[in-house]
Design a protein around this motif. Structure first.
Motif, PDB file in Angstrom:
ATOM      1  N   ILE A 105       0.830  -1.201   0.000  1.00 31.58           N
ATOM      2  CA  ILE A 105       0.000   0.000   0.000  1.00 31.58           C
ATOM      3  C   ILE A 105       0.867   1.254   0.000  1.00 31.58           C
ATOM      4  N   GLY A 106       1.947   1.215   0.756  1.00 37.22           N
ATOM      5  CA  GLY A 106       2.800   2.387   0.982  1.00 37.22           C
ATOM      6  C   GLY A 106       2.661   2.821   2.428  1.00 37.22           C
ATOM      7  N   LEU A 107       3.771   2.819   3.171  1.00 36.74           N
ATOM      8  CA  LEU A 107       3.691   3.150   4.594  1.00 36.74           C
ATOM      9  C   LEU A 107       3.234   4.587   4.807  1.00 36.74           C
ATOM     10  N   ASP A 108       3.556   5.478   3.878  1.00 38.85           N
ATOM     11  CA  ASP A 108       3.071   6.851   3.988  1.00 38.85           C
ATOM     12  C   ASP A 108       1.548   6.903   3.887  1.00 38.85           C
ATOM     13  N   THR A 109       0.983   6.090   2.982  1.00 36.40           N
ATOM     14  CA  THR A 109      -0.476   6.029   2.853  1.00 36.40           C
ATOM     15  C   THR A 109      -1.109   5.423   4.098  1.00 36.40           C
ATOM     16  N   VAL A 110      -0.480   4.411   4.664  1.00 34.97           N
ATOM     17  CA  VAL A 110      -0.985   3.798   5.898  1.00 34.97           C
ATOM     18  C   VAL A 110      -1.013   4.833   7.026  1.00 34.97           C
ATOM     19  N   VAL A 111       0.055   5.611   7.158  1.00 34.01           N
ATOM     20  CA  VAL A 111       0.122   6.637   8.211  1.00 34.01           C
ATOM     21  C   VAL A 111      -0.950   7.699   7.978  1.00 34.01           C
ATOM     22  N   HIS A 112      -1.115   8.147   6.722  1.00 31.46           N
ATOM     23  CA  HIS A 112      -2.171   9.131   6.415  1.00 31.46           C
ATOM     24  C   HIS A 112      -3.540   8.583   6.804  1.00 31.46           C
ATOM     25  N   SER A 113      -3.788   7.319   6.462  1.00 28.90           N
ATOM     26  CA  SER A 113      -5.097   6.725   6.741  1.00 28.90           C
ATOM     27  C   SER A 113      -5.345   6.582   8.236  1.00 28.90           C
ATOM     28  N   LYS A 125       7.279   1.128  -3.220  1.00 28.13           N
ATOM     29  CA  LYS A 125       7.483   2.241  -4.156  1.00 28.13           C
ATOM     30  C   LYS A 125       8.788   2.981  -3.918  1.00 28.13           C
ATOM     31  N   SER A 126       9.393   2.839  -2.738  1.00 30.90           N
ATOM     32  CA  SER A 126      10.684   3.472  -2.468  1.00 30.90           C
ATOM     33  C   SER A 126      11.828   2.457  -2.480  1.00 30.90           C
ATOM     34  N   GLY A 127      11.483   1.170  -2.590  1.00 33.22           N
ATOM     35  CA  GLY A 127      12.507   0.127  -2.606  1.00 33.22           C
ATOM     36  C   GLY A 127      12.810  -0.467  -1.248  1.00 33.22           C
ATOM     37  N   GLN A 128      12.286   0.138  -0.175  1.00 36.87           N
ATOM     38  CA  GLN A 128      12.504  -0.411   1.165  1.00 36.87           C
ATOM     39  C   GLN A 128      11.394   0.046   2.103  1.00 36.87           C
ATOM     40  N   GLY A 129      10.922  -0.904   2.895  1.00 41.96           N
ATOM     41  CA  GLY A 129       9.965  -0.630   3.951  1.00 41.96           C
ATOM     42  C   GLY A 129      10.287  -1.598   5.070  1.00 41.96           C
ATOM     43  N   PHE A 130       9.354  -2.464   5.382  1.00 41.77           N
ATOM     44  CA  PHE A 130       9.689  -3.567   6.307  1.00 41.77           C
ATOM     45  C   PHE A 130      10.586  -4.589   5.613  1.00 41.77           C
ATOM     46  N   TYR A 131      10.563  -4.564   4.272  1.00 40.42           N
ATOM     47  CA  TYR A 131      11.403  -5.442   3.460  1.00 40.42           C
ATOM     48  C   TYR A 131      12.126  -4.604   2.409  1.00 40.42           C
ATOM     49  N   GLN A 132      13.182  -5.160   1.823  1.00 40.40           N
ATOM     50  CA  GLN A 132      13.873  -4.533   0.714  1.00 40.40           C
ATOM     51  C   GLN A 132      13.340  -5.102  -0.596  1.00 40.40           C
ATOM     52  N   TYR A 133      13.262  -4.248  -1.628  1.00 40.73           N
ATOM     53  CA  TYR A 133      12.724  -4.651  -2.935  1.00 40.73           C
ATOM     54  C   TYR A 133      13.717  -4.283  -4.024  1.00 40.73           C
ATOM     55  N   LYS A 157       5.680   5.963  11.776  1.00 41.94           N
ATOM     56  CA  LYS A 157       5.995   7.379  11.527  1.00 41.94           C
ATOM     57  C   LYS A 157       7.492   7.565  11.275  1.00 41.94           C
ATOM     58  N   LYS A 158       8.310   6.890  12.062  1.00 41.72           N
ATOM     59  CA  LYS A 158       9.766   7.010  11.923  1.00 41.72           C
ATOM     60  C   LYS A 158      10.210   6.508  10.551  1.00 41.72           C
ATOM     61  N   MET A 159       9.649   5.386  10.116  1.00 36.32           N
ATOM     62  CA  MET A 159      10.027   4.830   8.810  1.00 36.32           C
ATOM     63  C   MET A 159       9.625   5.773   7.678  1.00 36.32           C
ATOM     64  N   VAL A 160       8.460   6.370   7.788  1.00 38.24           N
ATOM     65  CA  VAL A 160       8.019   7.318   6.758  1.00 38.24           C
ATOM     66  C   VAL A 160       8.920   8.555   6.752  1.00 38.24           C
ATOM     67  N   ASP A 161       9.276   9.047   7.920  1.00 36.46           N
ATOM     68  CA  ASP A 161      10.186  10.196   8.000  1.00 36.46           C
ATOM     69  C   ASP A 161      11.539   9.875   7.362  1.00 36.46           C
ATOM     70  N   ALA A 162      11.925   8.606   7.422  1.00 35.09           N
ATOM     71  CA  ALA A 162      13.206   8.173   6.852  1.00 35.09           C
ATOM     72  C   ALA A 162      13.106   7.871   5.356  1.00 35.09           C
ATOM     73  N   GLY A 163      11.894   8.009   4.784  1.00 36.55           N
ATOM     74  CA  GLY A 163      11.709   7.732   3.361  1.00 36.55           C
ATOM     75  C   GLY A 163      11.537   6.265   3.026  1.00 36.55           C
ATOM     76  N   LEU A 164      11.249   5.450   4.035  1.00 38.61           N
ATOM     77  CA  LEU A 164      11.046   4.018   3.827  1.00 38.61           C
ATOM     78  C   LEU A 164       9.551   3.760   3.635  1.00 38.61           C
ATOM     79  N   TYR A 165       9.095   3.904   2.400  1.00 41.11           N
ATOM     80  CA  TYR A 165       7.661   3.843   2.115  1.00 41.11           C
ATOM     81  C   TYR A 165       7.165   2.459   1.738  1.00 41.11           C
ATOM     82  N   GLY A 166       8.081   1.509   1.532  1.00 40.43           N
ATOM     83  CA  GLY A 166       7.669   0.187   1.083  1.00 40.43           C
ATOM     84  C   GLY A 166       8.120  -0.061  -0.347  1.00 40.43           C
TER      85      GLY A 166
END
Length: 271
Positions: A224-232, A263-271, A252-261
């Motif tokens: 979904i995108g961690l930024d979208t999850v935080v917004h929701s 679409k950014s190549g990294q979130g809880f996992y690397q892509y 929130k910390k991950m989104v501040d760090a640019g780790l969106y999932g």
């Protein structure tokens, strides 16, 4: 999400206009749709899908010009889960589109009735919450706003049927059904990782292997995108004033760090 909706429409034989903010975004969308079409036979091996990818792509017009949707029968809005952004979009669309155009709001949590209040056609505003990946998900959560007419629901049902999708119609409360529940699920999974009870892959494996889910909650959040999850979660918290929707600090910390999932190549996992 918008790219997936456009792909699904075009695969259904419908002429589609995809509007985005910049040529760069449009190029990304074009590349994403083209890639998905190349691999679609692996997921949808039906006779309909043997149509050449170029023929499907030819039905999609990629543009930054709102004027090209002036005569559209349906507008399916997929902008970011931010009220101010959505407000600006509808204030541009409402005077531009003809009076019979139906506005389909693809939102995670924002009230359909609130969106309808921005327009002169509240009876023709309806929530259509598509699921990722759109071309392979067969059911859409449809949300009836306070003023949404039965004729509007019927028209949207016919469009979704043409796209090969069913609909389940629910009432308009923040988060509706799917996200009111699923965001609690993802948020609590993030708390479990934050509290070092388990790693992300362990959390997801439990839900896939013990409960039979196709994806775990943290894989879903990355999709979904961690930024979208935080917004929701913010919308849900502000709407209900209920502490159960308090966003996990780790998210929130991950989104501040640019780790969106994804679409950014990294979130809880690397892509």
């Amino acid at each position: 999400m918008g790219s997936g909706v456009a792909q699904s429409l075009a695969q259904s034989g419908l002429q589609t206009v995809l509007v985005d903010l910049s040529e760069e975004k449009l190029q990304q969308s074009r590349a994403s749709i083209s890639e998905q079409l190349r691999f679609r036979s692996l997921f949808q091996p039906s006779a309909k899908d043997v149509e050449p990818s170029d023929a499907v792509m030819d039905r999609i017009t990629f543009t930054t010009d709102y004027e090209l949707v002036a005569d559209a029968s349906f507008i399916i809005e997929n902008v970011t889960e931010n009220w101010e952004v959505k407000k600006e979009v509808y204030e541009r669309l409402d005077p531009l589109c003809h009076e019979e155009t139906i506005f389909m709001v693809n939102t995670s949590c924002i009230s359909i009735t609130k969106v309808a209040s921005l327009t002169r056609r509240p009876d023709k505003v309806i929530g259509t919450h598509f699921m990722n990946p759109v071309p392979v998900k067969k059911t859409v959560e449809v949300i009836r706003g306070y003023h949404t007419s039965e004729a509007c629901i019927a028209s949207v049902g016919s469009l979704l049927e043409q796209m090969g999708k069913d609909m389940i119609v629910v009432q308009d409360y923040p988060g509706f059904v799917s996200n009111r529940i699923s965001h609690l699920f993802m948020n609590e999974a993030a708390y479990v990782v934050q509290d070092q009870v388990a790693s992300p892959d362990e959390v997801d494996e439990i839900f896939k292997k013990c409960y039979g889910h196709a994806m775990g909650p943290l894989e879903t959040a990355d999709l979904i995108g961690l930024d979208t999850v935080v917004h929701s979660l913010t919308v849900l918290y502000e709407s209900f004033q209920d502490s159960k929707f308090r966003c996990c600090p780790l998210l929130k910390k991950m989104v501040d760090a640019g780790l969106y999932g994804r679409k950014s190549g990294q979130g809880f996992y690397q892509y």
